[in-house]
Design a protein around this motif. Structure first.
Motif: not given
Length: 551
Positions: A170-192
């Motif tokens: 939705l907001r590919p060029h915003e800092w907040a969206a990018r860092t939030f996506a990184l946190s989501a990827a980290a949570m996926l790794l943590a869940a595994i």
């Protein structure tokens, strides 16, 4: 393809990504493949017949038997009756990191590695300190043997990742969206890693446990640092990106040190740094909330973020940290307690996208009160445990809650109903004053006064509006005129203290409809009066004319 147009391979690769729906579909498919692969890999992990779990800071249990002291010796005996290994039971508790320095940690991991090799031999038995024997052989894995906690952790990681990808497309060029996506990827790794830890057993070597711990620490650092970076620059920059980069490098070096030299001290240092990242997240979010206090939209966003963060921290504190400090095991397992962070992630996603932000103020406060209620019940339960010396007594806590809370709740609901009835009467009187005012100018004046009385906006201006609508993320509310013509736009409800919400829009629509019906009723009454007067005048004219003619 159009004639004369050639689309290169690079352009064809970019086309699906530029479409948000296609981009999200590709990322979702990739995430599903990763989660499915992780589920199959975890399901195939072997399990051991003997499971050693910590039940107290100095006590463990084996397959529910015990508890036994950490330093109580256990022996591995093969089919011929030969003792192959004698080891303290606490060393076999794989969910607990070895204590001490590098030498002690290496010795503990060496004993675990030797135990994992022994359980692979057929007929191996584990002799407990009370001389009871448990078969320590390998139990084959499979999807049917997957623990429920593993499925729950994988579902948590999937939902978290999909939320992050949704915000990123939705907001590919915003800092907040990018860092939030990184946190989501980290949570996926943590869940595994959490799902894999649910099947951690003596059948897996010490190297596997080390890799799992390192991956979990990496996920924790990634999640913490990404949220620190988010609040450090959203919505206003507080720290330069260079400082954030140096902090990430420092955390990476600390993690790499624990990877190269495994020890309990370094593991505790990493855990302390993760806690420091959590404190930094809270501090930065408080600073951002203070800076955004004059903007109603940002204020509501940080109210939502603060309420969800409060709910997550209090819940995790109540079910994990406080019981551990009192010497008990966790009230619920790690997969279930980690799911509460989904609430924080979803709140962040909604706050960043500002989707229906004007409706989230009351919801945020409801979440906060719900979290405080849960923690209150748990604290009452802990107090009962401390006073009586018994085990968990949730029934007693709920009994006290029923005796004290339910009557108080009933009184609060009655007070809210009385206030709501009083407000409805005030609005009804205001609508009648508007409808029965003398002249169009007085009606317009009374209409503006009614809107000011109900919504207390900072400004009111004319606008072209055919129906009530919320504008500018809840900063404005357009209200059509019940008399026809131009409507009014109200800005900043409650003298700028809040945003307009769906309830305000519903009330505005009801007011417009009520005034229109009252005006129509008054016009119908006036038409009836005029018609009756004309009829009476006509009858008088005919009667008087006839009498005069007769005379």
């Amino acid at each position: 393809m159009l004639p004369g147009r050639v689309i290169g391979a690079g352009t064809m690769l970019k086309l699906p990504i530029r479409n948000p729906a296609n981009g999200f579909a590709l990322l979702a498919l990739m995430t599903l493949v990763i989660v499915a692969g992780a589920a199959l890999w975890i399901a195939r992990l072997p399990m051991a017949g003997a499971v050693v779990e910590p039940v107290h800071p100095a006590m463990v249990s084996v397959n529910g038997l015990g508890p036994f002291p950490d330093r109580a010796p256990a022996r591995f005996v093969d089919g011929a009756g030969q003792v192959r290994l004698t080891v303290p039971l606490g060393t076999l508790a794989l969910l607990r990191e070895p204590e001490g320095g590098v030498a002690e940690s290496r010795a503990a991991y060496a004993q675990r590695e030797l135990a994992s090799r022994l359980v692979r031999e057929p007929g191996m038995m584990l002799v407990l300190p009370d001389h009871r024997r448990i078969a320590a052989s390998i139990v084959p894995g499979g999807l049917a043997r997957m623990p429920a906690g593993a499925w729950l952790a994988l579902a948590m990681g999937l939902v978290s990742a999909l939320t992050g990808w949704w915000l990123l497309v939705l907001r590919p060029h915003e800092w907040a969206a990018r860092t939030f996506a990184l946190s989501a990827a980290a949570m996926l790794l943590a869940a595994i890693t959490i799902a894999a830890a649910e099947k951690l057993s003596l059948a897996m070597g010490a190297a596997f446990q080390l890799r799992l711990s390192w991956a979990n620490l990496l996920a924790a650092h990634g999640y913490g640092l990404s949220l620190v970076a988010l609040f450090a620059r959203y919505p206003t920059p507080l720290l330069p990106r260079r400082v954030l980069g140096l902090a990430a490098v420092g955390m990476g070096l600390l993690w790499a040190a624990s990877l190269a030299v495994p020890s309990g001290a370094l593991f505790l240092a990493n855990t302390a740094m993760v806690a420091a990242e959590g404190l930094a997240i809270v501090a930065l979010s408080l600073i951002q909330a203070w800076r955004a206090r004059r903007d109603p939209a940002l204020r509501v966003a940080f109210r939502l973020i603060g309420a969800s963060l409060l709910a997550c921290l209090l819940f995790f504190l109540a079910v994990n940290v406080i019981p551990q400090m009192l010497g008990y095991v966790d009230l619920i397992g790690t997969p279930l307690s980690s799911c509460v962070f989904l609430l924080f992630n979803l709140a962040l996603a909604v706050a960043i996208t500002r989707y229906r932000l004007f409706d989230l103020g009351g919801w945020a406060m409801g979440v906060a009160w719900f979290a405080l209620g849960i923690v209150g019940v748990l604290l009452v339960d802990i107090a009962l445990v401390a006073l009586t010396g018994a085990t968990w007594t949730l029934s007693g806590a709920f009994l006290l809650a029923a005796v004290i809370w339910l009557p108080l709740r009933e009184a609060l609901l009655r007070q809210a109903d009385r206030r709501r009835t009083r407000d409805d009467l005030v609005l009804l009187r205001g609508a009648s004053r508007v409808a029965f005012a003398l002249g169009p100018d007085e009606q317009q004046r009374q209409w503006r006064f009614l809107l000011e009385q109900r919504f207390a906006p900072l400004t009111i201006a004319a606008c072209a509006s055919e129906r009530a609508a919320i504008r500018d993320d809840g900063r404005g509310l357009e209200v059509p005129s019940p008399f026809g013509g131009e409507g009014l736009v109200l800005r900043f409800a409650g003298q700028g203290s809040r945003l307009f919400g769906s309830t305000d829009r519903t009330v505005a629509e009801a007011l417009v409809q009520q005034v229109r019906e009252m005006v129509a009723a008054r016009e119908a009454y006036d038409r009836g009066v005029q018609e009756e007067r004309r009829r009476i005048a006509r009858d008088l004219h005919d009667d008087v004319g006839a009498r005069l003619m007769t005379s």
